[in-house]
Design a protein around this motif. Structure first.
Motif, PDB file in Angstrom:
ATOM      1  N   ALA A 178       2.719  -3.136  -9.472  1.00 52.78           N
ATOM      2  CA  ALA A 178       4.196  -2.327  -8.498  1.00 52.78           C
ATOM      3  C   ALA A 178       4.558  -1.263  -7.897  1.00 52.78           C
ATOM      4  N   ARG A 179       3.803   0.329  -7.868  1.00 54.94           N
ATOM      5  CA  ARG A 179       3.792   0.639  -7.336  1.00 54.94           C
ATOM      6  C   ARG A 179       2.384   1.087  -6.014  1.00 54.94           C
ATOM      7  N   LEU A 180       1.152   0.302  -6.195  1.00 52.40           N
ATOM      8  CA  LEU A 180       0.513   0.193  -5.247  1.00 52.40           C
ATOM      9  C   LEU A 180       1.370  -0.830  -3.942  1.00 52.40           C
ATOM     10  N   ARG A 181       1.940  -1.800  -4.315  1.00 51.96           N
ATOM     11  CA  ARG A 181       3.168  -2.429  -3.456  1.00 51.96           C
ATOM     12  C   ARG A 181       4.186  -1.312  -2.832  1.00 51.96           C
ATOM     13  N   GLU A 182       4.604  -0.751  -3.644  1.00 48.46           N
ATOM     14  CA  GLU A 182       5.654  -0.003  -3.372  1.00 48.46           C
ATOM     15  C   GLU A 182       4.739   0.627  -1.780  1.00 48.46           C
ATOM     16  N   HIS A 183       4.054   1.401  -2.147  1.00 48.75           N
ATOM     17  CA  HIS A 183       3.388   2.773  -1.532  1.00 48.75           C
ATOM     18  C   HIS A 183       2.649   1.929  -0.480  1.00 48.75           C
ATOM     19  N   ALA A 184       2.486   0.811  -0.022  1.00 47.58           N
ATOM     20  CA  ALA A 184       1.623   0.080   0.801  1.00 47.58           C
ATOM     21  C   ALA A 184       3.163  -0.563   1.350  1.00 47.58           C
ATOM     22  N   ALA A 185       4.079  -0.992   0.726  1.00 45.53           N
ATOM     23  CA  ALA A 185       5.171  -1.070   1.623  1.00 45.53           C
ATOM     24  C   ALA A 185       5.018   0.024   3.243  1.00 45.53           C
ATOM     25  N   ARG A 186       5.236   1.243   2.819  1.00 45.33           N
ATOM     26  CA  ARG A 186       5.078   1.764   3.883  1.00 45.33           C
ATOM     27  C   ARG A 186       3.993   3.176   4.205  1.00 45.33           C
ATOM     28  N   ALA A 187       2.903   3.196   3.443  1.00 45.86           N
ATOM     29  CA  ALA A 187       1.490   3.006   4.448  1.00 45.86           C
ATOM     30  C   ALA A 187       1.426   2.471   5.357  1.00 45.86           C
ATOM     31  N   LEU A 188       1.011   1.052   5.077  1.00 45.18           N
ATOM     32  CA  LEU A 188       0.168   0.087   5.780  1.00 45.18           C
ATOM     33  C   LEU A 188       1.442  -0.254   7.428  1.00 45.18           C
ATOM     34  N   GLN A 189       0.829   1.155   8.025  1.00 46.51           N
ATOM     35  CA  GLN A 189       1.961   1.174   9.409  1.00 46.51           C
ATOM     36  C   GLN A 189       0.427   1.138  10.576  1.00 46.51           C
ATOM     37  N   LEU A 190       1.170   0.942  11.716  1.00 46.20           N
ATOM     38  CA  LEU A 190       0.432   1.212  12.799  1.00 46.20           C
ATOM     39  C   LEU A 190       0.254   2.518  13.434  1.00 46.20           C
ATOM     40  N   GLN A 191      -0.922   2.688  13.685  1.00 48.45           N
ATOM     41  CA  GLN A 191      -1.037   4.350  14.153  1.00 48.45           C
ATOM     42  C   GLN A 191      -0.853   3.613  16.052  1.00 48.45           C
TER      43      GLN A 191
END
Length: 403
Positions: A178-191
């Motif tokens: 669950a937490r990997l999904r939560e953090h991925a939702a914020r961290a997987l972003q364009l640079q």
């Protein structure tokens, strides 16, 4: 990414492929293709130019090994890649070549490529966790009432149940998924910020290009460039490290319960698993060994991510590069441990009769004068296991339901 034979021993071929040199370069080319297409969508360059750039964004056109060697002198893999991409585009259309990498910078390319690779890596972890949590839940429910000797400080303690023990293995994995999904939702972003994060070259259309490019790549559009704001990214990496630690705990317990003197659990055997080159009688817990090795290596990688966060001004010198080098190792270790434990639990041998014998050896010390049998003494643990497993089943079902 090339790995040593000893690294590859502790991971999976699937995860090696995610961070392979050619895969990362292809992800960088996806960045360049998406950048050109986003700019064409908002009218900053002709669609024909974006099409020409896209035509050249195929890793098969490039000598990846030569790019890696050139990057050591250039200071970034993006510099020789953009140079070669520009040459490739110029061979098709000299005017289009002038728009290659327009408004981007080296870190934009590499960070976004690592985000794209990490998205694939996280999917592998999620799939592995789906299988492992499902199997552990099944075993825990089957053995909710199976008495087993609990051990504290490595010594016999009281009576618990195997299902309660398995629930203790399972719960951190459910939380990790669950937490990997939560953090991925914020961290997987364009640079995409350009030279100093301000999108100055692209101009007023910059925010629109960011939104469009993020949509093309299926990534979150960032609030701003995160060249030296590494908090969300590092949190994601640390969650992977915590997962490896939880897998290491399972491996430690399993290996101890598989010792010949205890013999309550055993990993699958046969087909070359767990043999010894010198002692034919041995049944080595090789899956536990791999997971323990992965967990042992993880703290150093996690610490390096934290140490690299103090990046100077708008672009870091040395620390960002260190972070890049450490990042894949977290995923290689975690997936190696997951893969190994899934193999172990798929064919886990459980000797409930041996568990009762082990209890019998210490029962008079644990419960002197108590005539109750092991099953009766295990009922408190059974009740707690059943209660916990109902909640864990609900949590697993929720994680397995498409949103």
């Amino acid at each position: 990414m090339s790995v040593s034979i000893f690294d590859s021993f502790l991971t999976s071929s699937d995860m090696i492929a995610v961070f392979d040199d050619a895969a990362i370069v292809q992800a960088m080319l996806r960045f360049e293709q998406a950048l050109a297409q986003a700019q064409a969508d908002v009218g900053l360059l002709p669609q024909a130019t974006a099409n020409t750039i896209a035509q050249a964004c195929d890793v098969q056109r490039y000598d990846v090994g030569a790019l890696v060697v050139a990057s050591r002198r250039a200071g970034s893999l993006a510099i020789p890649l953009v140079k070669e991409l520009t040459k490739s585009v110029a061979n098709i259309d000299a005017e289009a070549a002038r728009k290659v990498h327009f408004g981007g910078t080296s870190q934009d390319v590499i960070d976004t490529a690592m985000v794209l690779a990490t998205r694939e890596a996280l999917q592998l972890l999620d799939d592995g966790l789906h299988d492992l949590t499902g199997r552990l839940l099944e075993l825990a429910e089957q053995h909710a009432a199976t008495p087993v000797l609990a051990r504290t400080l490595m010594q016999p303690a009281l009576i618990t149940t195997l299902g309660f023990k398995f629930a203790g293995w399972l719960a951190p994995l459910v939380r990790a998924r669950a937490r990997l999904r939560e953090h991925a939702a914020r961290a997987l972003q364009l640079q995409l910020g350009g030279a100093v994060g301000t999108l100055s070259v692209i101009g007023e259309q910059g925010p629109t290009v960011v939104e469009r490019m993020a949509a093309i790549l299926g990534l979150r559009a960032p609030d701003a460039a995160w060249h030296t704001q590494r908090d969300e990214w590092v949190r994601l990496g640390l969650e992977v490290a915590v997962l490896s630690g939880s897998l290491g705990k399972i491996a430690a317990d399993l290996s101890l319960m598989a010792q010949g003197e205890i013999a309550e659990l055993a990993e699958p055997s046969g087909e070359g698993r767990g043999g010894s080159s010198a002692m034919a009688h041995k049944r080595n817990p090789v899956s536990s060994m791999i997971a323990l090795a992965a967990a042992t290596r993880t703290p150093q990688h996690a610490a390096a991510l934290l140490a690299a966060m103090g990046q100077q001004h708008e672009r870091g010198l040395g620390n960002w590069q260190a972070e890049l080098a450490e990042w894949p190792s977290l995923f290689l270790s975690a997936h190696g441990a997951l893969y190994a434990l899934n193999e172990a639990l798929a064919g886990l041998h459980i000797d409930s009769a041996r568990m009762l014998r082990n209890i019998g050896e210490f029962k008079d010390l644990i419960y002197p004068g108590d005539a109750q049998d092991a099953a009766a003494l295990a009922r408190p643990a059974q009740r707690l296991a059943e209660q916990q497993l109902r909640q864990l089943r609900a949590d697993i079902t929720k994680l397995s339901t498409p949103s």
